[in-house]
Design a protein around this motif. Structure first.
Motif, PDB file in Angstrom:
ATOM      1  N   TYR A  54       4.402   0.686  -4.821  1.00 23.63           N
ATOM      2  CA  TYR A  54       3.221   1.478  -4.497  1.00 23.63           C
ATOM      3  C   TYR A  54       1.980   0.590  -4.506  1.00 23.63           C
ATOM      4  O   TYR A  54       1.202   0.579  -3.546  1.00 23.63           O
ATOM      5  N   LEU A  57       2.054  -2.031  -1.601  1.00 25.97           N
ATOM      6  CA  LEU A  57       1.672  -1.453  -0.308  1.00 25.97           C
ATOM      7  C   LEU A  57       0.193  -1.112  -0.262  1.00 25.97           C
ATOM      8  O   LEU A  57      -0.488  -1.381   0.732  1.00 25.97           O
ATOM      9  N   ALA A  90      -1.046   4.054   3.391  1.00 28.23           N
ATOM     10  CA  ALA A  90       0.122   3.163   3.357  1.00 28.23           C
ATOM     11  C   ALA A  90       0.964   3.394   2.107  1.00 28.23           C
ATOM     12  O   ALA A  90       2.198   3.410   2.175  1.00 28.23           O
ATOM     13  N   THR A  92       1.541   6.001   0.488  1.00 33.17           N
ATOM     14  CA  THR A  92       2.332   7.239   0.474  1.00 33.17           C
ATOM     15  C   THR A  92       3.758   7.011   0.951  1.00 33.17           C
ATOM     16  O   THR A  92       4.638   7.799   0.624  1.00 33.17           O
ATOM     17  N   ALA A  93       3.993   5.935   1.692  1.00 31.44           N
ATOM     18  CA  ALA A  93       5.353   5.635   2.151  1.00 31.44           C
ATOM     19  C   ALA A  93       6.307   5.505   0.977  1.00 31.44           C
ATOM     20  O   ALA A  93       7.483   5.864   1.074  1.00 31.44           O
ATOM     21  N   VAL A  94       5.807   5.018  -0.149  1.00 29.44           N
ATOM     22  CA  VAL A  94       6.612   4.878  -1.361  1.00 29.44           C
ATOM     23  C   VAL A  94       6.256   5.961  -2.371  1.00 29.44           C
ATOM     24  O   VAL A  94       7.129   6.540  -3.010  1.00 29.44           O
ATOM     25  N   PRO A  97       7.937   9.780  -1.863  1.00 26.50           N
ATOM     26  CA  PRO A  97       9.347   9.912  -2.256  1.00 26.50           C
ATOM     27  C   PRO A  97       9.569   9.735  -3.770  1.00 26.50           C
ATOM     28  O   PRO A  97      10.369  10.457  -4.371  1.00 26.50           O
ATOM     29  N   ARG A 129      13.337  14.084   5.472  1.00 24.06           N
ATOM     30  CA  ARG A 129      12.131  14.918   5.352  1.00 24.06           C
ATOM     31  C   ARG A 129      11.945  15.448   3.938  1.00 24.06           C
ATOM     32  O   ARG A 129      10.816  15.648   3.483  1.00 24.06           O
ATOM     33  N   TYR A 132       9.753  13.471   1.693  1.00 22.29           N
ATOM     34  CA  TYR A 132       8.319  13.474   1.985  1.00 22.29           C
ATOM     35  C   TYR A 132       7.701  14.857   1.844  1.00 22.29           C
ATOM     36  O   TYR A 132       6.613  15.116   2.336  1.00 22.29           O
ATOM     37  N   LEU A 135       3.757  15.485   1.329  1.00 27.48           N
ATOM     38  CA  LEU A 135       2.970  14.401   1.936  1.00 27.48           C
ATOM     39  C   LEU A 135       1.541  14.844   2.239  1.00 27.48           C
ATOM     40  O   LEU A 135       0.585  14.149   1.903  1.00 27.48           O
TER      41      LEU A 135
END
Length: 153
Positions: A54, A57, A90, A92-94, A97, A129, A132, A135
């Motif tokens: 996190y 990124l 960016a 949030t990609a990690v 989840p 999905r 996420y 999100l």
């Protein structure tokens, strides 16, 4: 930064578990076993391990955005606001989840008691999905926080 985040996570994790339980309105009788010390740290390892990617990124996106905006002579504070926004998006990609799986582990539902089981159960039941879920609300919280935070400091 990463070690401070890990210490903070460890120190306040039982409160995070309590918050998760209250958000899903778990009955007091069902919540009691989850609030025992060993259970109040369910999913904590995932949260601590998730800090590294996190932060990586977030800060990489922040830096790259800041460098790009400097090439276009964007003023300092505005560049930092934009970079904070890029970092938040960016990460949030990690982050999403990890939070999703952590919450499911905290609730100790059948099939969601370890990170590997939670990941497999989520992918089987909901696909990618499912990881996420949340999100939109995460972005709605993190972007307004990070943008001015970095713009002002």
């Amino acid at each position: 930064g990463i070690s401070a985040g890990a210490v903070k996570t460890l120190a306040f994790y039982p409160l995070d578990t309590l918050t998760t339980l209250s958000e899903v309105r778990v009955a007091k009788a069902a919540a009691a076993p989850l609030l025992r010390l060993q259970n109040s740290y369910a999913g904590c390892v995932l949260a601590v391990v998730g800090i590294v990617p996190y932060a990586l990124l977030f800060h990489t996106a922040f830096y790259l955005c800041e460098v790009l905006l400097a090439r276009f002579a964007v003023p300092g504070a505005l560049a930092k606001v934009c970079a904070g926004t890029c970092g938040a998006v960016a990460a949030t990609a990690v982050g999403v989840p990890v939070e999703c799986l952590k919450h499911r582990i905290q609730l100790q539902a059948k099939g969601y008691t370890t990170p590997a089981m939670a990941l497999a159960s989520t992918l089987r039941a909901e696909g990618i999905r499912g990881l996420y879920r949340g999100l939109g609300s995460t972005l709605a919280r993190n972007v307004p926080y990070n943008a001015p935070h970095f713009g002002l400091f």
